[in-house]
Design a protein around this motif. Sequence first.
Motif, PDB file in Angstrom:
ATOM      1  N   GLY A  10      15.985  -9.857  77.956  1.00  0.00           N
ATOM      2  CA  GLY A  10      17.385 -10.277  77.872  1.00  0.00           C
ATOM      3  C   GLY A  10      17.971 -10.140  76.478  1.00  0.00           C
ATOM      4  N   ILE A  11      17.433  -9.207  75.708  1.00  0.00           N
ATOM      5  CA  ILE A  11      17.922  -8.995  74.329  1.00  0.00           C
ATOM      6  C   ILE A  11      18.397  -7.552  74.177  1.00  0.00           C
ATOM      7  CG2 ILE A  11      16.392 -10.724  73.302  1.00  0.00           C
ATOM      8  CD1 ILE A  11      14.552  -8.351  72.450  1.00  0.00           C
ATOM      9  N   PRO A  12      19.333  -7.303  73.258  1.00  0.00           N
ATOM     10  CA  PRO A  12      19.760  -5.917  73.033  1.00  0.00           C
ATOM     11  C   PRO A  12      18.631  -5.079  72.435  1.00  0.00           C
ATOM     12  CG  PRO A  12      20.796  -7.385  71.431  1.00  0.00           C
ATOM     13  CD  PRO A  12      20.060  -8.258  72.409  1.00  0.00           C
ATOM     14  N   VAL A  13      18.414  -3.898  73.012  1.00  0.00           N
ATOM     15  CA  VAL A  13      17.422  -2.974  72.472  1.00  0.00           C
ATOM     16  C   VAL A  13      18.168  -1.695  72.067  1.00  0.00           C
ATOM     17  CG1 VAL A  13      15.298  -1.679  72.900  1.00  0.00           C
ATOM     18  CG2 VAL A  13      15.645  -3.901  73.992  1.00  0.00           C
ATOM     19  N   VAL A  14      18.198  -1.428  70.787  1.00  0.00           N
ATOM     20  CA  VAL A  14      18.878  -0.232  70.289  1.00  0.00           C
ATOM     21  C   VAL A  14      17.863   0.902  70.249  1.00  0.00           C
ATOM     22  CG1 VAL A  14      20.132   0.792  68.348  1.00  0.00           C
ATOM     23  CG2 VAL A  14      20.356  -1.665  68.839  1.00  0.00           C
ATOM     24  N   GLN A  15      18.196   2.025  70.864  1.00  0.00           N
ATOM     25  CA  GLN A  15      17.266   3.157  70.808  1.00  0.00           C
ATOM     26  C   GLN A  15      17.788   4.219  69.848  1.00  0.00           C
ATOM     27  OE1 GLN A  15      16.238   5.133  74.533  1.00  0.00           O
ATOM     28  NE2 GLN A  15      14.358   5.955  73.629  1.00  0.00           N
ATOM     29  N   ILE A  16      16.921   4.611  68.912  1.00  0.00           N
ATOM     30  CA  ILE A  16      17.239   5.708  68.001  1.00  0.00           C
ATOM     31  C   ILE A  16      16.401   6.903  68.430  1.00  0.00           C
ATOM     32  CG2 ILE A  16      17.351   6.505  65.607  1.00  0.00           C
ATOM     33  CD1 ILE A  16      17.182   3.611  64.676  1.00  0.00           C
ATOM     34  N   ALA A  17      17.049   7.954  68.940  1.00  0.00           N
ATOM     35  CA  ALA A  17      16.352   9.174  69.335  1.00  0.00           C
ATOM     36  C   ALA A  17      17.362  10.309  69.301  1.00  0.00           C
ATOM     37  CB  ALA A  17      15.739   9.029  70.724  1.00  0.00           C
ATOM     38  N   THR A  18      16.884  11.520  69.487  1.00  0.00           N
ATOM     39  CA  THR A  18      17.743  12.670  69.200  1.00  0.00           C
ATOM     40  C   THR A  18      18.451  13.246  70.424  1.00  0.00           C
ATOM     41  OG1 THR A  18      16.312  13.123  67.342  1.00  0.00           O
ATOM     42  CG2 THR A  18      17.800  14.876  67.982  1.00  0.00           C
ATOM     43  N   ILE A  19      17.779  13.285  71.584  1.00  0.00           N
ATOM     44  CA  ILE A  19      18.427  13.907  72.738  1.00  0.00           C
ATOM     45  C   ILE A  19      19.182  12.827  73.528  1.00  0.00           C
ATOM     46  CG2 ILE A  19      18.165  15.410  74.759  1.00  0.00           C
ATOM     47  CD1 ILE A  19      15.699  16.556  73.534  1.00  0.00           C
ATOM     48  N   VAL A  20      20.467  12.720  73.223  1.00  0.00           N
ATOM     49  CA  VAL A  20      21.293  11.659  73.814  1.00  0.00           C
ATOM     50  C   VAL A  20      21.331  11.709  75.355  1.00  0.00           C
ATOM     51  CG1 VAL A  20      23.644  10.731  73.902  1.00  0.00           C
ATOM     52  CG2 VAL A  20      22.632  11.360  71.699  1.00  0.00           C
ATOM     53  N   PRO A  21      21.455  12.893  75.984  1.00  0.00           N
ATOM     54  CA  PRO A  21      21.509  12.898  77.456  1.00  0.00           C
ATOM     55  C   PRO A  21      20.293  12.243  78.113  1.00  0.00           C
ATOM     56  CG  PRO A  21      22.096  15.064  76.608  1.00  0.00           C
ATOM     57  CD  PRO A  21      21.633  14.250  75.429  1.00  0.00           C
ATOM     58  N   ILE A  22      19.122  12.350  77.483  1.00  0.00           N
ATOM     59  CA  ILE A  22      17.932  11.720  78.076  1.00  0.00           C
ATOM     60  C   ILE A  22      18.052  10.201  77.983  1.00  0.00           C
ATOM     61  CG2 ILE A  22      15.407  11.437  77.901  1.00  0.00           C
ATOM     62  CD1 ILE A  22      15.164  14.357  77.278  1.00  0.00           C
ATOM     63  N   MET A  23      18.569   9.696  76.867  1.00  0.00           N
ATOM     64  CA  MET A  23      18.734   8.242  76.745  1.00  0.00           C
ATOM     65  C   MET A  23      19.738   7.734  77.778  1.00  0.00           C
ATOM     66  SD  MET A  23      18.503   7.402  72.684  1.00  0.00           S
ATOM     67  CE  MET A  23      19.386   8.793  72.000  1.00  0.00           C
ATOM     68  N   LEU A  24      20.786   8.522  78.014  1.00  0.00           N
ATOM     69  CA  LEU A  24      21.775   8.124  79.025  1.00  0.00           C
ATOM     70  C   LEU A  24      21.123   8.092  80.406  1.00  0.00           C
ATOM     71  CD1 LEU A  24      24.865  10.154  77.745  1.00  0.00           C
ATOM     72  CD2 LEU A  24      24.677   7.659  77.821  1.00  0.00           C
ATOM     73  N   THR A  25      20.268   9.084  80.683  1.00  0.00           N
ATOM     74  CA  THR A  25      19.614   9.159  81.993  1.00  0.00           C
ATOM     75  C   THR A  25      18.675   7.981  82.225  1.00  0.00           C
ATOM     76  OG1 THR A  25      19.711  11.551  81.944  1.00  0.00           O
ATOM     77  CG2 THR A  25      18.152  10.584  83.471  1.00  0.00           C
ATOM     78  N   VAL A  26      17.897   7.634  81.220  1.00  0.00           N
ATOM     79  CA  VAL A  26      16.894   6.582  81.441  1.00  0.00           C
ATOM     80  C   VAL A  26      17.497   5.184  81.335  1.00  0.00           C
ATOM     81  CG1 VAL A  26      14.972   8.049  80.726  1.00  0.00           C
ATOM     82  CG2 VAL A  26      16.067   6.559  79.039  1.00  0.00           C
ATOM     83  N   GLY A  27      18.761   5.083  81.012  1.00  0.00           N
ATOM     84  CA  GLY A  27      19.428   3.790  81.097  1.00  0.00           C
ATOM     85  C   GLY A  27      19.490   2.991  79.807  1.00  0.00           C
ATOM     86  N   THR A  28      19.386   3.663  78.652  1.00  0.00           N
ATOM     87  CA  THR A  28      19.540   2.954  77.377  1.00  0.00           C
ATOM     88  C   THR A  28      21.006   2.534  77.215  1.00  0.00           C
ATOM     89  OG1 THR A  28      17.806   4.315  76.414  1.00  0.00           O
ATOM     90  CG2 THR A  28      19.264   3.172  74.877  1.00  0.00           C
ATOM     91  N   ASN A  29      21.219   1.284  76.840  1.00  0.00           N
ATOM     92  CA  ASN A  29      22.600   0.808  76.711  1.00  0.00           C
ATOM     93  C   ASN A  29      23.188   1.023  75.319  1.00  0.00           C
ATOM     94  OD1 ASN A  29      23.210  -0.027  79.342  1.00  0.00           O
ATOM     95  ND2 ASN A  29      21.984  -1.888  79.065  1.00  0.00           N
ATOM     96  N   ARG A  30      22.372   0.782  74.279  1.00  0.00           N
ATOM     97  CA  ARG A  30      22.871   0.950  72.913  1.00  0.00           C
ATOM     98  C   ARG A  30      22.142   2.124  72.268  1.00  0.00           C
ATOM     99  NH1 ARG A  30      23.422  -4.574  74.015  1.00  0.00           N
ATOM    100  NH2 ARG A  30      25.312  -5.544  73.171  1.00  0.00           N
TER     101      ARG A  30
END
Lengths: 78, 348
Positions: A10-30
């Motif tokens: 229940g906490i914000p998890v910020v993901q830093i990675a390079t391929i943005v479309p993959i983060m969008l696909t796997v459901g990263t919010n920030r």
Amino acid sequence: MTREIERVAGIPVVQIATIVPIMLTVGTNRIVPGVAIPHPTGNPALGPEGDRAVRRELLLRSFKAMTTDITEQTIFEK
Amino acid sequence: MTYRIVHYINQFYAGIGGEEMADHRPELREGFVGPGMQIEKLFNGEGRVVGTVICGDGYYGENTEEARKACLEMIKGLKPDILFAGPAFNAGRYGFACGDIAAAAGEELGIPTVSGMYPENPGVELYSKKTYIAITSDSARGMAKALPAMTNIGIKLLKGEKMGPARLEGYIHRGIRKSFFHEKSGAERAVEMLLAKLKGSEFRTEYEMPVFNKIPPAPPVKDLSKATIALISSGGIVPKGNPDHIRVSSAESYGAYDISELRNMTPENYESIHGGYDREWANVDPDVVLPLDVMRELEEEGVFGKIHPIFYTTTGTGTAVANAERFGREIGEELKKAGVDAAILTST
């Protein structure tokens, strides 16, 4: 992994990675776009000082991401 | 007629090199290279691989627009009747590149395009509606089956033969529904399905609900100056020597390490074991993947409360989605128990 941590803890998890479309696909919010696949949080080509400056800027942006109220997946650009 | 086939592959299947060559820029070679030989053979004289477009997975992922443009130009120049891309199996960046170039070529040139991937490849969710993706196994061991699967779909498309449902033809469904008259009405079919379900026997829905693996965003951190922030990575950063034997790819475990006394990641104390990117930079300074050094500075400056003493890490390459989700749940439980306020997760 990002999504499940956020959901369970229940906490914000910020993901830093390079391929943005993959983060969008796997459901990263920030999302904070990283520098490059093999060095997301630095840029060795800029020398030690430049490298740290890049890292500092990315982390400050990550702090901004985790303190921002959002309602949907959001990409935090520079 | 002889169909003009163009094949897209990455640096690895072109024999150029592994991760150290992942930034290889788009390159065109005449004829087939690597798996294209078998594709041509399967066409049985009806098709010829006129050219192979090669691009490093890292380059395509990091410079997608430039890579797409350059590859499209090369493909266009070959005047193809069809484009094959991959197969990419469960390689995420390769799947992304294959899906992206296949979708772009289909749209720009109006030609049929076919790729091949393992259903969990992230390229599937991104591109399965824009290109045909034959279902393959998760690694190159399945090459002998993947190429005929891709070629059969390609030949059908070229000849304008009727394409059957995805589950029968062996491709990933494209979200397309075709209308036809059924001898039974919808009401009858629905009742039959319900009865089958009640009996516990098999039935198949006529309208699959999409799987949304999205969650509402967690509320933001209220007071950063008091916040405990956890560091997590799927970039394969582990204590030197990899004491818990985390796998270099297809990880089945993660590590939890005490970093409370650590100020900086150096080649003496930490290293990268990730099998999916060039580790050159990460092994000179692991902070380029897990930014501990500057986090410590910011902690001392009072920008935020403190770094959570435990750092969680695994390798995210070829890792099964089910495993990644399990790692996430377990780590989430621990962070919750520890009262952590937020996390930064870095991925390569």
